[in-house]
Enzyme design. Structure first.
Site, short mmCIF file in Angstrom:
data_model
loop_
_atom_site.label_atom_id
_atom_site.label_comp_id
_atom_site.label_asym_id
_atom_site.label_seq_id
_atom_site.Cartn_x
_atom_site.Cartn_y
_atom_site.Cartn_z
N SER A 16 97.12 7.61 74.87
CA SER A 16 95.85 7.05 75.28
C SER A 16 95.77 6.70 76.77
O SER A 16 94.73 6.27 77.26
CB SER A 16 95.53 5.80 74.45
OG SER A 16 96.52 4.79 74.66
N SER A 75 101.62 6.69 73.76
CA SER A 75 100.43 6.68 74.61
C SER A 75 100.73 6.75 76.09
O SER A 75 99.84 7.06 76.89
CB SER A 75 99.58 5.44 74.31
OG SER A 75 98.91 5.59 73.09
N LYS A 128 94.79 0.59 83.29
CA LYS A 128 94.19 1.20 82.11
C LYS A 128 93.03 0.34 81.58
O LYS A 128 93.09 -0.89 81.60
CB LYS A 128 95.27 1.37 81.04
CG LYS A 128 94.86 2.15 79.80
CD LYS A 128 96.07 2.35 78.91
CE LYS A 128 95.74 3.08 77.62
NZ LYS A 128 96.95 3.29 76.78
#
Length: 473
Positions: A154, A178, A79
Site C-alpha cells: 500500500s 506494504s 504516506k
C-alpha cells in the site's frame, strides 16, 4: 541545479546540508519543480504541503547547524495513512476525504524533531488494504517503469515518488508487505523494521506487532540513514524500543558480509511464484557466493502462515474499522468490507489458535536464524501487473481464494517478527524491476542492512538514479 540535486542520494543530500552546500529551501524548490513535471504521469503525491514545509525549513535554518537533527532539513514524504498536523490526510478513503488532523502521528513528530521537512503526502489504497495503490479519492497511482502497470501497495505513492526523483526519502508502512511489494515493483529499497523499532500511534491494537512504519529510499544506505532518524521509543506506544546506540547508516556502510545465507523461491511451496521472477531472484541470491558467502537452499517451516496471518489480519481490521462498517458501509471498498466482516465472525477459539500458531512460527524462525544469517526470497511472486486489475488472482496456474493470498511470501516473513527489506535485484524481459526479499532475525536490522548493502554494491544495478515515467500499454 534542480536536475543535479534530484539525481543525488539521500545521504549526499543530508551531507550537503551539513556542509551548507545547499539549503532546505533549495531542495524544496527542486522537488516542487520535479513534481510539476513528473507527477501528472504517475499520480503519486496527491497532497502537497510546500507552504508548511518552507515555514518549517525557515524555522530550522534559524537553529545552529549542530541542532538541526539527524536529517538536518532533508525533505521527507509521508504516506497518506499517517497523520500530519495541518495537512489533509485522507487514509485513501472518502470517509476522510476532507480530514485535516490537528495533531501529527508520533512518528512524524519524531522525524520533524530530527530535522525532517514534510512536504507531501503519498498515495495509498483505502486504509492500506490491497497491494495495488488506487482509491476513490485520488484514483490510481501508476508504475513509472511502465505506466500501464501497478505500483503495488500500500506504500505505492512513496515508492513511485522515490523512483521518479520526487523524493529522496519517503515513509511507508507494512503489515503484509506494504513496504516491500511497492519497493519491488518500482526498483527501490523498502525496509520493514522489527516491531517497536519505530514508534508510531498504536491505534486500537496497542500491542500490535503486525503493522510497522518504515523507511523507503533508492539505496540501502539511504534507508539506513532514514531508519536512524525514525527509531526511538515513546510512552504512547507501549512496544516501542529505545535507541541502543546503533548507527544503521554505519552498519550499511560497513557492508559486513554474512557467513551463511539461505535462499527459497517459494518458502517450501506455500505460494506459487512466476518462474521468471524466481529465476531472477535465485541468480541474485547466489551472487553472494562470489563474495565468499555460503548460500544454501533452505527455509524455516512457515507452512501454517497463510491461515495464521488471515486470522490475525482480520482481527486488526475488525478492531480498527468495525465502527466504519456501521456508519459508512457504502463508502468502503468491498475488500475492506470483507476483511472487517471476516474479523467480526471470528471466535475466541479461532484467535487463540492463530496466536498459538504465530508463537510456533516465531520459535521456528529463531531456530532457523541460528544456522543462517539471512533468508532470501522473491519480494513479490509476480512482476508489475496491469493497473486495472485490483489484485493478482492467479500465478503459475494457481488461483487464489482471497485478495491477499498473492502476498503470502511477504506476510509469512511478517509473522517471524524479524526485519525484512526489498532490494532491487534485476529486471524481467519486459524491463520491469524485480525485488529480492532479505530477512533477518528479530531486531537484526544492522546485520540485515550490512548484508543487503554488500549485495547491492555487487549487483551494481545503478538504482540510485531516478527515472522519468515510461508510457506502456
Amino acid at each position: 541545479m534542480t536536475s543535479e540535486l534530484i539525481r543525488k542520494s539521500a545521504c549526499e543530500i543530508v551531507d550537503g546540508l551539513r556542509a551548507e552546500k545547499w539549503s532546505p529551501r533549495q531542495l524544496l524548490d527542486a522537488l516542487e519543480e520535479r513534481i510539476v513535471v513528473v507527477d501528472p504521469a504517475v499520480n503519486a503525491l496527491p497532497t502537497l504541503a510546500f507552504e508548511r514545509a518552507r515555514a518549517n525549513a525557515d524555522a530550522l535554518a534559524r537553529r545552529p547547524l549542530a541542532e538541526r537533527g539527524l536529517l538536518a532539513g532533508a525533505p521527507v514524504a509521508i504516506k497518506d495513512l499517517t497523520e500530519v498536523e495541518g495537512v489533509r490526510t485522507t487514509h485513501g478513503s472518502r470517509i476522510f476525504e476532507n480530514h485535516v488532523p490537528t495533531r501529527s502521528d508520533i512518528m512524524v513528530t519524531h522525524l520533524e524533531d530530527e530535522g525532517a521537512i514534510v512536504y507531501a503526502k503519498t498515495a495509498t489504497p483505502e486504509f492500506g488494504a490491497g497491494a495495488n495503490t488506487f482509491n476513490d479519492v485520488f484514483g490510481a497511482t501508476l508504475n513509472p517503469w511502465n505506466t500501464s502497470r501497478s505500483a503495488a501497495g500500500s506504500s505505492g505513492g512513496s515508492a513511485v515518488a522515490l523512483a521518479t526523483g520526487m523524493a529522496w526519502l519517503a515513509q511507508g508502512s507494512d503489515l503484509g508487505g506494504s513496504l516491500r511489494n511497492p519497493a519491488s515493483f518500482n526498483g527501490i529499497v523498502g525496509l520493514r523494521p522489527s516491531p517497536g523499532r519505530v514508534a508510531a500511534n498504536p491505534g486500537m491494537l496497542v500491542d500490535d506487532i503486525l503493522s510497522v512504519e518504515g523507511p523507503m529510499a533508492r539505496t540501502v544506505e539511504d534507508v539506513a540513514l532514514f531508519l536512524d532518524a525514525m527509531t526511538g521509543e515513546h510512552p504512547a506506544n507501549p512496544i516501542s524500543l529505545p535507541r541502543d546506540g546503533t548507527s544503521y547508516r554505519k552498519a550499511a556502510q560497513s557492508r559486513a558480509l554474512p557467513k551463511r545465507v539461505a535462499f527459497s523461491a517459494d518458502l517450501g511451496g506455500i505460494t506459487p511464484v512466476d518462474p521468471e521472477v524466481a529465476d531472477i531472484c535465485r541468480a541474485a541470491a547466489y551472487r553472494f557466493t562470489e563474495l565468499g558467502v555460503e548460500v544454501a537452499d533452505a527455509h524455516p517451516d512457515l507452512s501454517d502462515a497463510r491461515e495464521t496471518f488471515q486470522t490475525l489480519r482480520a482481527v486488526s481490521f475488525a478492531t480498527g474499522h468495525a465502527a466504519k462498517l456501521e456508519t459508512h458501509r457504502d463508502l468502503l471498498k468491498p475488500e475492506v468490507v470483507w476483511n472487517i466482516e471476516k474479523g467480526l465472525a471470528l471466535t475466541v477459539g479461532d484467535v487463540a489458535k492463530a496466536e498459538a500458531r504465530r508463537a510456533g512460527i516465531i520459535a521456528r524462525a529463531l531456530a532457523f536464524y541460528e544456522e543462517y544469517d539471512l533468508l532470501l526470497t522473491p519480494a513479490t511472486i509476480v512482476s508489475p501487473f496491469p493497473v486495472e486489475n485490483r489484485y493478482v488472482t492467479e500465478c503459475a496456474g494457481v488461483r487464489f481464494e482471497t485478495y491477499i493470498d498473492w502476498l503470502t511470501i511477504a506476510f509469512a516473513v511478517t509473522l517471524t517478527t524479524g526485519p525484512a527489506l526489498s532490494l532491487p535485484c534485476g529486471f524481467t524481459r519486459e524491463g520491469l524491476p524485480v525485488g529480492l526479499q532479505i530477512a533477518a532475525r528479530p531486531r537484526g536490522e544492522a546485520r540485515l542492512l550490512a548484508g543487503a548493502a554488500a549485495l547491492e554494491r555487487h549487483l551494481d544495478l545503478g538504482t540510485v538514479a531516478p527515472i522519468d515515467p515510461r508510457p506502456g500499454s
